[in-house]
Write an enzyme that holds these catalytic residues in place. Structure first.
Site, PDB file in Angstrom:
ATOM      1  N   ASN A   9       0.789  -1.217   0.144  1.00  0.00           N
ATOM      2  CA  ASN A   9       0.022  -0.016  -0.103  1.00  0.00           C
ATOM      3  C   ASN A   9       0.926   1.205   0.005  1.00  0.00           C
ATOM      4  O   ASN A   9       1.337   1.750   1.140  1.00  0.00           O
ATOM      5  CB  ASN A   9      -0.785  -0.140   1.049  1.00  0.00           C
ATOM      6  N   TRP A  10       0.900   1.846  -1.320  1.00  0.00           N
ATOM      7  CA  TRP A  10       1.856   3.001  -1.359  1.00  0.00           C
ATOM      8  C   TRP A  10       1.275   4.284  -0.558  1.00  0.00           C
ATOM      9  O   TRP A  10       2.083   5.185  -0.623  1.00  0.00           O
ATOM     10  CB  TRP A  10       2.151   3.240  -2.755  1.00  0.00           C
ATOM     11  N   LYS A  11      -0.067   4.180  -0.303  1.00  0.00           N
ATOM     12  CA  LYS A  11      -0.725   5.426   0.363  1.00  0.00           C
ATOM     13  C   LYS A  11      -0.304   6.659  -0.630  1.00  0.00           C
ATOM     14  O   LYS A  11      -0.356   6.689  -1.762  1.00  0.00           O
ATOM     15  CB  LYS A  11       0.118   5.683   1.879  1.00  0.00           C
ATOM     16  N   HIS A  96      -9.420   0.999   5.365  1.00  0.00           N
ATOM     17  CA  HIS A  96      -7.801   1.143   6.017  1.00  0.00           C
ATOM     18  C   HIS A  96      -8.336   2.073   7.214  1.00  0.00           C
ATOM     19  O   HIS A  96      -9.016   2.857   7.041  1.00  0.00           O
ATOM     20  CB  HIS A  96      -7.020   1.773   5.016  1.00  0.00           C
ATOM     21  N   GLU A  98      -6.594   4.566   8.408  1.00  0.00           N
ATOM     22  CA  GLU A  98      -6.443   5.942   7.883  1.00  0.00           C
ATOM     23  C   GLU A  98      -8.001   6.492   7.267  1.00  0.00           C
ATOM     24  O   GLU A  98      -8.227   7.915   7.653  1.00  0.00           O
ATOM     25  CB  GLU A  98      -5.291   6.186   6.751  1.00  0.00           C
ATOM     26  N   GLU A 168      -5.071  -5.356  10.644  1.00  0.00           N
ATOM     27  CA  GLU A 168      -4.198  -4.358  10.902  1.00  0.00           C
ATOM     28  C   GLU A 168      -4.443  -3.491  12.157  1.00  0.00           C
ATOM     29  O   GLU A 168      -5.368  -2.760  12.455  1.00  0.00           O
ATOM     30  CB  GLU A 168      -4.260  -3.333   9.888  1.00  0.00           C
ATOM     31  N   GLY A 174       2.664   2.029  10.869  1.00  0.00           N
ATOM     32  CA  GLY A 174       3.494   2.984  10.888  1.00  0.00           C
ATOM     33  C   GLY A 174       4.486   3.480  12.147  1.00  0.00           C
ATOM     34  O   GLY A 174       4.804   4.609  12.116  1.00  0.00           O
ATOM     35  N   SER A 214       3.431  -2.482  10.523  1.00  0.00           N
ATOM     36  CA  SER A 214       5.241  -2.535  10.523  1.00  0.00           C
ATOM     37  C   SER A 214       5.383  -3.655  10.116  1.00  0.00           C
ATOM     38  O   SER A 214       6.605  -4.066  11.245  1.00  0.00           O
ATOM     39  CB  SER A 214       5.603  -2.054  12.075  1.00  0.00           C
ATOM     40  N   GLY A 235       2.853  -1.251   4.294  1.00  0.00           N
ATOM     41  CA  GLY A 235       2.897   0.331   4.129  1.00  0.00           C
ATOM     42  C   GLY A 235       4.460   0.747   3.751  1.00  0.00           C
ATOM     43  O   GLY A 235       4.840   0.445   2.740  1.00  0.00           O
ATOM     44  N   GLY A 236       4.982   1.286   4.832  1.00  0.00           N
ATOM     45  CA  GLY A 236       6.462   1.849   4.594  1.00  0.00           C
ATOM     46  C   GLY A 236       7.248   0.885   4.082  1.00  0.00           C
ATOM     47  O   GLY A 236       8.064   1.298   2.915  1.00  0.00           O
TER      48      GLY A 236
HETATM   49  P1  PGA Z   1       3.033   0.043   7.692  1.00  0.00           P
HETATM   50  O1  PGA Z   1       1.536   0.211   7.252  1.00  0.00           O
HETATM   51  O2  PGA Z   1       3.251  -1.193   7.259  1.00  0.00           O
HETATM   52  O3  PGA Z   1       3.674   1.294   7.229  1.00  0.00           O
HETATM   53  O4  PGA Z   1       2.854  -0.061   9.288  1.00  0.00           O
HETATM   54  C1  PGA Z   1       0.567  -0.881   6.971  1.00  0.00           C
HETATM   55  C2  PGA Z   1      -0.693  -0.320   6.298  1.00  0.00           C
HETATM   56  O5  PGA Z   1      -1.017   0.627   6.583  1.00  0.00           O
HETATM   57  O6  PGA Z   1      -1.170  -1.070   5.430  1.00  0.00           O
END
Ligand code: PGA
Length: 255
Positions: A9-11, A96, A98, A168, A174, A214, A235-236
């Site tokens: 997920n590149w956000k 998600h 967010e 998640e 993050g 993470s 994510g990251g």
């Molecule tokens: P993260 O994000 O790996 O940066 O913790 C995961 C996600 O939001 O799907």
């Protein structure tokens, strides 16, 4: 056998050029016959380009990061599922944390999104998971059960079969703070049992439940070794080809 999935997920990161570069690097590192389903979720403006680059690569699929529940209409700035279909999008991440936190996405709407996605032949990656204060009160099972009940229990079996669940825990996203393999496995098992109770054993056995929060090359292997963890939503660590490829490799060695 249920699918093993590693999704990136590149956000809201990367330009068109960066997206092309990252896609090509990942394509180069993933075997075309890879048994792992690799999913790239770039920002929406780059979906078409990423899909075009990866079109011939059988193991690589693309995902949107959101979609609208309605078919079409006066919803300025929104993206419909039919539009995503016309870009050859394979999956859509929905719910998600967010989007729940900043855009008030809720489980009643998510149920509608899954219905629309199923209608247009796009698979849903449904995210759930508890915030820190809920985990601290040890209420995480009730919390996730409530999310799943509202979003998924009124789906038809066909719609439910179109869903991949991403667990998640919000406190792990993050933050560099991963759930331990035991904590994650316990919740994944709980989710599978819950789905089995409602939709039956066959559907639950075929349901991919992936972990997010993470996840990185040093903890992926232990997480993916658990019985009920079928891969990850990253994510990251999905923004750098080398790290993302190492996570895909961790999934492959745990098949
Ligand atoms: P993260 O994000 O790996 O940066 O913790 C995961 C996600 O939001 O799907």
């Amino acid at each position: 056998m249920r699918k093993k999935i590693v999704a990136g997920n590149w956000k809201m990161n990367k330009t068109l050029g960066d997206s092309e570069e990252l896609t090509l690097e990942i394509m180069e590192g993933v075997h075309i016959e890879s048994p792992i389903v690799v999913i790239l979720a770039p920002p929406t403006p780059f979906l078409h380009r990423v899909k075009a680059l990866a079109f011939e690569h059988k193991a690589i699929k693309v995902s949107a990061q959101n979609c609208h529940e309605k078919e079409s209409g006066a919803f300025t700035g929104e993206i419909s599922v039919e539009m995503l279909r016309s870009l050859y999008t394979d999956y859509a991440i929905i719910g998600h944390s967010e989007r729940r936190q900043y855009y008030n996405e809720n489980d009643a709407t998510l149920q509608l999104k899954i219905k629309t996605l199923t209608k247009w032949g796009i698979r849903a990656i449904y995210c759930c998971g508890e915030p820190l204060e809920i985990r601290e009160e040890n209420q995480q099972y009730e919390y996730v059960l409530d999310q799943i009940r509202t979003a998924l229990f009124n789906l038809t079996a066909e719609e439910m079969a179109n869903v991949t669940i991403a667990y998640e825990p919000v406190w792990a996203i993050g933050t560099g703070k991963t759930a331990t393999a035991e904590q994650a496995e316990e919740m994944h098992k709980f989710i599978r049992t819950t789905i089995e109770g409602k939709f039956g054993k066959e559907l639950a056995d075929n349901l991919s439940i992936i972990y997010g929060g993470s996840c990185n090359p040093s903890n992926a292997e232990e997480l993916f070794a658990q019985n009920n963890i079928d891969g990850g939503l990253i994510g990251g660590a999905s923004l750098k080809a080398r790290e993302f490829l190492a996570i895909i490799e961790a999934a492959r060695t745990n098949l």
